[in-house]
Design an enzyme around this catalytic site. Structure first.
Site, PDB file in Angstrom:
ATOM      1  N   SER A 164      -2.460   0.393  -4.220  1.00 25.35           N
ATOM      2  CA  SER A 164      -2.878   1.643  -3.610  1.00 25.35           C
ATOM      3  C   SER A 164      -4.261   2.069  -4.401  1.00 25.35           C
ATOM      4  CB  SER A 164      -1.916   2.849  -3.730  1.00 25.35           C
ATOM      5  OG  SER A 164      -2.545   4.011  -3.326  1.00 25.35           O
ATOM      6  N   ALA A 165      -5.308   2.337  -3.590  1.00 24.70           N
ATOM      7  CA  ALA A 165      -6.556   2.862  -4.108  1.00 24.70           C
ATOM      8  C   ALA A 165      -6.537   4.227  -4.857  1.00 24.70           C
ATOM      9  CB  ALA A 165      -7.430   3.035  -3.022  1.00 24.70           C
ATOM     10  N   LYS A 202      -9.468   5.240   5.802  1.00 28.42           N
ATOM     11  CA  LYS A 202      -8.281   4.797   5.244  1.00 28.42           C
ATOM     12  C   LYS A 202      -8.299   3.663   4.301  1.00 28.42           C
ATOM     13  CE  LYS A 202      -5.182   6.200   9.156  1.00 28.42           C
ATOM     14  NZ  LYS A 202      -4.459   5.707  10.214  1.00 28.42           N
ATOM     15  N   ASP A 241       0.795  -1.173   0.050  1.00 23.15           N
ATOM     16  CA  ASP A 241       0.185   0.003  -0.064  1.00 23.15           C
ATOM     17  C   ASP A 241       0.889   1.275   0.022  1.00 23.15           C
ATOM     18  OD1 ASP A 241      -2.272   1.624   0.161  1.00 23.15           O
ATOM     19  OD2 ASP A 241      -1.755   1.743   2.360  1.00 23.15           O
ATOM     20  N   GLU A 277      -0.147  -2.998   4.875  1.00 25.84           N
ATOM     21  CA  GLU A 277      -1.051  -2.279   4.750  1.00 25.84           C
ATOM     22  C   GLU A 277      -1.150  -1.323   6.423  1.00 25.84           C
ATOM     23  OE1 GLU A 277      -3.793  -0.616   3.715  1.00 25.84           O
ATOM     24  OE2 GLU A 277      -3.926  -1.618   1.811  1.00 25.84           O
ATOM     25  N   ASP A 278      -1.738  -0.191   5.948  1.00 24.96           N
ATOM     26  CA  ASP A 278      -2.138   0.639   7.273  1.00 24.96           C
ATOM     27  C   ASP A 278      -3.537   0.674   7.728  1.00 24.96           C
ATOM     28  OD1 ASP A 278      -2.485   2.521   5.057  1.00 24.96           O
ATOM     29  OD2 ASP A 278      -2.288   3.853   6.703  1.00 24.96           O
ATOM     30  N   THR A 285       1.500  10.199   3.931  1.00 28.88           N
ATOM     31  CA  THR A 285       0.465  10.924   3.172  1.00 28.88           C
ATOM     32  C   THR A 285      -1.115  10.731   3.843  1.00 28.88           C
ATOM     33  OG1 THR A 285       0.289   9.350   1.497  1.00 28.88           O
ATOM     34  CG2 THR A 285       1.625  11.492   1.049  1.00 28.88           C
TER      35      THR A 285
HETATM   36  C1  G6P Z   1      -5.904   5.734  -0.653  1.00 31.14           C
HETATM   37  C2  G6P Z   1      -6.014   6.560   0.803  1.00 31.14           C
HETATM   38  C3  G6P Z   1      -7.413   6.851   0.943  1.00 31.14           C
HETATM   39  C4  G6P Z   1      -7.767   7.297  -0.629  1.00 31.14           C
HETATM   40  C5  G6P Z   1      -7.736   6.579  -1.551  1.00 31.14           C
HETATM   41  C6  G6P Z   1      -8.008   7.351  -3.063  1.00 31.14           C
HETATM   42  O1  G6P Z   1      -6.117   4.291  -0.415  1.00 31.14           O
HETATM   43  O2  G6P Z   1      -5.675   5.617   1.935  1.00 31.14           O
HETATM   44  O3  G6P Z   1      -7.589   7.633   2.088  1.00 31.14           O
HETATM   45  O4  G6P Z   1      -9.313   8.013  -0.217  1.00 31.14           O
HETATM   46  O5  G6P Z   1      -6.189   6.203  -1.598  1.00 31.14           O
HETATM   47  O6  G6P Z   1      -6.874   8.324  -3.299  1.00 31.14           O
HETATM   48  P1  G6P Z   1      -6.968   9.275  -4.351  1.00 31.14           P
HETATM   49  O7  G6P Z   1      -5.870   9.981  -4.268  1.00 31.14           O
HETATM   50  O8  G6P Z   1      -7.499   8.706  -5.789  1.00 31.14           O
HETATM   51  O9  G6P Z   1      -8.180  10.354  -4.173  1.00 31.14           O
HETATM   52 MG    MG Z   2      -2.813   3.328   3.379  1.00 33.21          MG
END
Ligand code: G6P
Ligand code: MG
Length: 218
Positions: free
Chosen positions: A115-116, A44, A8, A170-171, A16
């Site tokens: 990462s999302a 998160k 992640d 992961e966190d 961040t």
């Molecule tokens: C990660 C973070 C989330 C965030 C997501 C989407 O998973 O932990 O807090 O909402 O990414 O990020 P973005 O930069 O695409 O909005």
């Molecule tokens: Mg994270």
């Protein structure tokens, strides 16, 4: 045995997560949702639009916002977030993580990013880490976000490894569920009460060394 790592990004490699929190806090204030530590923790790992929906639902005002309103709120949050991360440098790599990534590479492990965040490629560039990863899963191509296993399944495919040969780091609680669902070994960084479903728990990134991981895997 372990041959690769799926990382992640936010809160694991890069410092961040606090910027996502700060930007979402402002959104919550704007829509009349009370910002709580529990809400912050639950966001998160959650995609941008799903995070916004959680904030609206928590405020009980979900019906007051049209799709266009939601897109505008998400766009505004992302703009704010991008301002907060615009000055990121190598100094914003979380303690110990550059060492881990370099020593894992030297030891022959392969690494991918799960990462999302649609901002992940830009952040990795700012941190000077892009070259260490064989690939970054593009969250825009996923049908479901964390806690669904899809993103970590894809992160193993990027590595050309079976999930049982991969450790996911992961966190977030949602991320640990995703790693476990993908059949990988889950390594949690943070409060072990919140991240109780993980196979391996570490309090902070500075403890996540290759030697400590290998010791815990025995
Ligand atoms: C990660 C973070 C989330 C965030 C997501 C989407 O998973 O932990 O807090 O909402 O990414 O990020 P973005 O930069 O695409 O909005
Ligand atoms: Mg994270």
């Amino acid at each position: 045995d372990i041959k690769g790592f799926a990382f992640d990004l936010d809160g694991v490699i890069a410092d961040t997560a606090r910027f996502h929190g700060e930007a979402w806090h402002q959104t919550a204030d704007e829509v009349g949702t009370t910002w709580t530590p529990e809400l912050a923790e639950g966001l998160k790992g959650i995609s941008r639009m799903a995070s916004l929906q959680m904030i609206l639902d928590a405020g009980d005002h979900a019906d007051d916002f049209s799709q266009a309103d939601k897109e505008a709120l998400a766009e505004k949050k992302n703009h704010h977030y991008q301002q907060l991360i615009s000055t990121l440098t190598e100094d914003d790599i979380l303690p110990g993580m550059k060492d881990l990534i370099q020593s894992a590479k030297a030891a022959g492990y392969t690494m991918s990013v799960a990462s999302a965040s649609k901002n992940a490629p830009m952040i990795l560039d700012h941190l000077g880490l892009t070259k260490y990863f064989v690939g970054i899963v593009d969250p825009a191509t996923l049908t479901k976000g964390k806690p669904d296993p899809e993103i970590f399944v894809r992160a193993a495919e990027v590595l050309h490894l079976n999930p049982e040969n991969v450790i996911g780091l992961e966190d977030s609680a949602a991320g640990i569920v995703s790693i476990n669902g993908a059949g990988e070994t889950s390594l949690a960084i943070g409060n072990a009460d919140v991240l109780s479903g993980a196979d391996l728990n570490f309090e902070s990134t500075s403890e996540v060394t290759l030697a400590n991981i290998e010791a815990k895997m025995q």
